[in-house]
Motif scaffolding. Structure first.
Motif, PDB file in Angstrom:
ATOM      1  N   ALA A   1     -10.096  66.409  86.779  1.00 36.17           N
ATOM      2  CA  ALA A   1      -9.067  65.497  87.287  1.00 36.17           C
ATOM      3  C   ALA A   1      -7.758  65.590  86.504  1.00 36.17           C
ATOM      4  O   ALA A   1      -6.718  65.145  86.982  1.00 36.17           O
ATOM      5  N   TYR A   2      -7.795  66.177  85.317  1.00 34.85           N
ATOM      6  CA  TYR A   2      -6.564  66.266  84.522  1.00 34.85           C
ATOM      7  C   TYR A   2      -6.072  67.702  84.356  1.00 34.85           C
ATOM      8  O   TYR A   2      -5.241  67.981  83.518  1.00 34.85           O
TER       9      TYR A   2
ATOM     10  N   THR B   1      -4.422  52.270  94.329  1.00 39.90           N
ATOM     11  CA  THR B   1      -3.747  51.934  93.082  1.00 39.90           C
ATOM     12  C   THR B   1      -4.548  50.911  92.286  1.00 39.90           C
ATOM     13  O   THR B   1      -5.402  50.213  92.820  1.00 39.90           O
TER      14      THR B   1
ATOM     15  N   ASP C   1       7.263  61.836  89.801  1.00 39.08           N
ATOM     16  CA  ASP C   1       6.075  62.385  90.470  1.00 39.08           C
ATOM     17  C   ASP C   1       6.492  63.091  91.764  1.00 39.08           C
ATOM     18  O   ASP C   1       6.039  64.186  92.069  1.00 39.08           O
TER      19      ASP C   1
ATOM     20  N   HIS D   1      -4.828  55.222  91.149  1.00 41.60           N
ATOM     21  CA  HIS D   1      -6.214  55.327  90.688  1.00 41.60           C
ATOM     22  C   HIS D   1      -6.554  56.799  90.461  1.00 41.60           C
ATOM     23  O   HIS D   1      -6.172  57.645  91.269  1.00 41.60           O
ATOM     24  N   ARG D   2      -7.204  57.114  89.334  1.00 45.34           N
ATOM     25  CA  ARG D   2      -7.652  58.490  89.100  1.00 45.34           C
ATOM     26  C   ARG D   2      -9.146  58.503  88.908  1.00 45.34           C
ATOM     27  O   ARG D   2      -9.643  58.025  87.893  1.00 45.34           O
TER      28      ARG D   2
ATOM     29  N   VAL E   1      -3.010  69.018  89.337  1.00 46.18           N
ATOM     30  CA  VAL E   1      -3.656  67.839  89.943  1.00 46.18           C
ATOM     31  C   VAL E   1      -2.704  66.668  89.733  1.00 46.18           C
ATOM     32  O   VAL E   1      -2.395  66.309  88.597  1.00 46.18           O
TER      33      VAL E   1
ATOM     34  N   SER F   1     -12.834  59.515  87.906  1.00 48.71           N
ATOM     35  CA  SER F   1     -13.261  60.289  86.737  1.00 48.71           C
ATOM     36  C   SER F   1     -14.153  61.423  87.202  1.00 48.71           C
ATOM     37  O   SER F   1     -15.376  61.328  87.146  1.00 48.71           O
TER      38      SER F   1
ATOM     39  N   THR G   1      -0.631  62.829  91.102  1.00 50.34           N
ATOM     40  CA  THR G   1      -0.607  61.594  91.875  1.00 50.34           C
ATOM     41  C   THR G   1       0.845  61.347  92.271  1.00 50.34           C
ATOM     42  O   THR G   1       1.751  62.013  91.756  1.00 50.34           O
TER      43      THR G   1
ATOM     44  N   ILE H   1      -4.229  63.341  94.346  1.00 47.98           N
ATOM     45  CA  ILE H   1      -5.196  62.249  94.404  1.00 47.98           C
ATOM     46  C   ILE H   1      -4.480  61.025  94.960  1.00 47.98           C
ATOM     47  O   ILE H   1      -3.503  60.548  94.383  1.00 47.98           O
TER      48      ILE H   1
END
Lengths: 108, 422
Positions: free
Chosen positions: B116-117, B236, B129, B109-110, B121, B112, B123, B232
């Motif tokens: 966040a991008y 999920t 990853d 889950h990201r 940053v 908003s 996951t 983050i």
């Protein structure tokens, strides 16, 4: 060289409570089951965890870490994540004493 | 019989392997974008991230699949046509099936939020990853972790072992609130604070700041916390796009019955993170699992059902977390239980355990302790949950009485023997 090792008195074990015993410098898990006593390697074959911390039910020992189960009679894995059998050692009870047939020297 | 499995995580690959091993005349094809090996994803946030292992343990290699005569269509599926019993790969190639298994997994889950991008940053889900995070941790001075669940805590522990300054933010008042009651969360808190993690409970990150790369985060309480890296870890989201476009019933997961069949479709199954069982027989609630064991077992059950078994998925949910200095395990579903009974203490070999009771019936258990011995407690609890055993809460809390005895007594009550005094 393999030989019989005395690992304790039958009365000192509790049914379905796995114990870890020192044998010839190494360790072995001893399983008092409703089908009799069985001995296996003491560490799960998946990742390093002591079966001593696991749950013995009937003839199945469950590793406490990732829940793999083994049949203690022949060591075969019964579910993922284990794929490799436990090593088994002959085990017998004579006159109330529990004996395990294992190497005299520790093995890895 | 032709079976197409979409997805090659532990759910999909276990389903394909079970079909190939147990069935005769079954032609299995796995369709997915990534190529084998299928690896043990549970290691990614633990020893792979810590660098104690170079590669995660492979579970199935391409050779394994070839040996089982499982075909690999190394392209993602673009579309599912339920009426014509086929799917179409992104390459345009059609794949026809008699049975379809969706094992499309989930993605992190990201939220908003601004920033966040930004670069830095991240996951944590795939091997790539984990590899990227591992590389970044070697150089980072500080990391902010958003989310105080199992993944967030595992990464916090590993990041400390790299010498990073770790700040962890959790929206709730207590850690692990999704799976555990306050005393377990408090024990985890103590452990991580002792390990040098700065915990911000009841605090949310409102913005992630930086130009190209992340530099800091700000909180709703107007703190500014510098960070070279932000992880983050807020849960999920099931991957359901294909299922939704195909017209399958979706509700935070593809809705399936207890045999893992998509509602209204005899020949379509969903397994693993992406599947929502509409009514778990043991708990009477709908349930979507996210654990490795859940995915593996659902893959097995779906394969058995396709091969004609009347088996149902009735497993008690079970998950574990190995953290340096502590082990956490949780089982069952505490939904609707207000009473938790605690037993033991977190520093003893048997650890601190908490049991969720509904009318004295054990529905869930969580334990935290220094080593895997706590697994024995959870294993016993799982058997009690399976039997719908009722227990005496006072005996359950009393470490002077072996847990096996407490739960064995409960079995007598259920069989109509003498009731336990309150």
């Amino acid at each position: 060289v393999e030989t019989w090792h005395l690992v304790g008195r039958e009365a000192d074990f509790e049914l379905e409570l796995v114990e870890e015993v020192a044998v010839g410098g190494g360790t072995v898990a001893v399983h008092p089951t409703p089908a009799g006593f069985f001995a296996t390697s003491a560490i799960c074959t998946h990742e390093e965890a002591r079966l001593y911390d696991g749950l013995l039910e009937g003839v199945e020992i469950q590793c406490p870490r990732h829940l793999a189960r083994f049949d203690v009679r022949d060591g075969r894995p019964l579910c993922a994540p284990a794929e490799i059998p436990l090593r088994t050692y002959p085990c017998k009870v004579i006159d109330g004493e529990v004996w395990v047939w294992a190497p005299d020297q520790p093995s890895s | 019989m032709r079976v197409v499995v979409i997805g090659s995580g532990i759910a999909g690959s276990t389903c394909a392997a079970s079909l190939a091993r147990k069935g005769s005349g079954v032609r299995v094809t796995i369709a997915c974008g990534s190529t084998p090996p299928v690896y043990d994803r549970t290691e990614l946030s633990k020893k792979f991230l810590a660098g104690t292992t170079d590669e995660p343990r492979p579970i199935y290699t391409a050779d394994d699949f070839a040996g089982m005569q499982v075909s690999l269509a190394n392209a993602p599926v673009a579309e599912i046509d339920l009426d014509r019993h086929r799917c179409v790969l992104t390459t345009g190639r059609p794949l026809e099936w008699d049975y379809l298994v969706l094992a499309t997994g989930s993605v992190p889950h990201r939220p908003s939020m601004p920033g966040a991008y930004l670069s830095g940053v991240v996951t944590l889900r795939s091997r790539n990853d984990a590899r990227a995070l591992r590389g970044a941790l070697r150089h980072a001075r500080s990391i902010v972790i958003i989310g105080g669940g199992l993944i967030g805590l595992e990464v916090a522990a590993v990041a400390r072992s790299y010498g990073c300054q770790v700040s962890l933010f959790e929206l709730q008042d207590v850690l692990l609130s999704r799976i555990a009651p306050e005393p377990i969360g408090a024990a985890a808190q103590q452990l991580h604070e002792d390990n040098g993690v700065s915990l911000y409970l009841h605090t949310s990150v409102s913005r992630i700041l930086g130009d190209e790369r992340v530099r800091a985060v700000t909180t709703d309480s107007h703190h500014l916390v510098p960070a070279d890296l932000v992880l983050i870890a807020t849960g999920t989201v099931p991957t359901v796009d294909l299922a939704t476009s195909a017209g399958l019933e979706v509700n935070d997961g593809i809705v399936v019955d207890t045999q893992l069949r998509a509602i209204g479709h005899e020949d379509v199954f969903a397994v693993g993170d992406t599947a929502r069982v509409n009514h778990h027989p043991l708990f009477g609630v709908s349930y979507r699992g996210e654990s490795w064991l859940n995915a593996l077992r659902q893959g097995e059950v779906a394969a058995n059902v396709i091969l004609g078994s009347s088996e149902e998925f009735v497993d008690v949910p079970w998950c574990w977390s190995d953290q340096p200095g502590a082990v956490i395990q949780a089982a069952g579903l505490p939904d609707g239980c207000s009473d938790w009974v605690t037993r033991g203490d977190p520093t003893s070999p048997d650890g601190l355990a908490a049991f969720a009771l509904d009318q004295r019936c054990v529905r869930a258990a969580v334990a935290i302790g220094p080593g895997p011995r706590i697994g024995r407690t959870i294993a016993l609890a799982v058997r009690a949950i399976e039997r719908a055993a009722t227990v005496d809460p006072d005996a359950l809390a009393n470490t002077g009485i072996p847990l096996r005895t407490v739960l064995a007594r409960s079995a007598q009550v259920r069989s109509g023997d003498e009731a336990i005094a309150p």
